[in-house]
Design a protein around this motif. Structure first.
Motif, PDB file in Angstrom:
ATOM      1  N   ALA A 166      47.539  34.426  32.652  1.00 41.99           N
ATOM      2  CA  ALA A 166      47.170  35.641  32.917  1.00 41.99           C
ATOM      3  C   ALA A 166      45.947  35.463  34.186  1.00 41.99           C
ATOM      4  CB  ALA A 166      46.448  36.044  31.734  1.00 41.99           C
ATOM      5  N   PHE A 167      45.956  36.653  35.023  1.00 37.63           N
ATOM      6  CA  PHE A 167      45.163  36.751  36.019  1.00 37.63           C
ATOM      7  C   PHE A 167      43.799  36.882  35.474  1.00 37.63           C
ATOM      8  CE2 PHE A 167      42.949  39.452  39.187  1.00 37.63           C
ATOM      9  CZ  PHE A 167      43.008  38.530  40.287  1.00 37.63           C
ATOM     10  N   VAL A 168      42.620  36.080  35.920  1.00 29.30           N
ATOM     11  CA  VAL A 168      41.386  36.359  35.575  1.00 29.30           C
ATOM     12  C   VAL A 168      40.806  36.364  37.062  1.00 29.30           C
ATOM     13  CG1 VAL A 168      39.381  35.296  34.304  1.00 29.30           C
ATOM     14  CG2 VAL A 168      41.615  35.234  33.230  1.00 29.30           C
ATOM     15  N   PRO A 169      40.277  37.466  37.534  1.00 29.90           N
ATOM     16  CA  PRO A 169      39.538  37.623  38.639  1.00 29.90           C
ATOM     17  C   PRO A 169      37.990  36.664  38.617  1.00 29.90           C
ATOM     18  CG  PRO A 169      39.238  39.771  37.421  1.00 29.90           C
ATOM     19  CD  PRO A 169      40.356  38.897  36.917  1.00 29.90           C
ATOM     20  N   GLU A 170      37.718  36.690  39.570  1.00 26.06           N
ATOM     21  CA  GLU A 170      36.182  35.972  39.794  1.00 26.06           C
ATOM     22  C   GLU A 170      35.221  37.108  39.058  1.00 26.06           C
ATOM     23  OE1 GLU A 170      35.948  35.106  43.862  1.00 26.06           O
ATOM     24  OE2 GLU A 170      37.611  33.791  43.821  1.00 26.06           O
ATOM     25  N   ALA A 171      34.111  36.357  38.848  1.00 19.32           N
ATOM     26  CA  ALA A 171      33.041  37.229  38.201  1.00 19.32           C
ATOM     27  C   ALA A 171      32.578  38.264  39.256  1.00 19.32           C
ATOM     28  CB  ALA A 171      31.952  36.542  37.828  1.00 19.32           C
TER      29      ALA A 171
END
Length: 56
Positions: free
Chosen positions: A7-12
């Motif tokens: 799953a794509f998890v963007p940077e904070a």
């Protein structure tokens, strides 16, 4: 049949980081740093806007 896609998890603090957007755009004629700077400003605004509405 489960696919092994992560799953794509963007940077904070981001929705779509520059490195991902850069891959989508392909070749950028001219000064890439100008485009990157403007993308990051737009990205910060979008993140703040979404965060505002989520917290209501």
């Amino acid at each position: 049949m489960a696919e092994n896609k992560k799953a794509f998890v963007p940077e904070a603090g981001t929705c779509v980081p520059w490195k991902v957007k850069r891959e989508e755009l392909g070749e950028i004629p001219g000064n890439e740093e100008i485009v990157k700077k403007e993308w990051e400003k737009l990205e910060a605004f979008a993140y703040a806007f979404i965060w505002f509405w989520v917290q209501r």
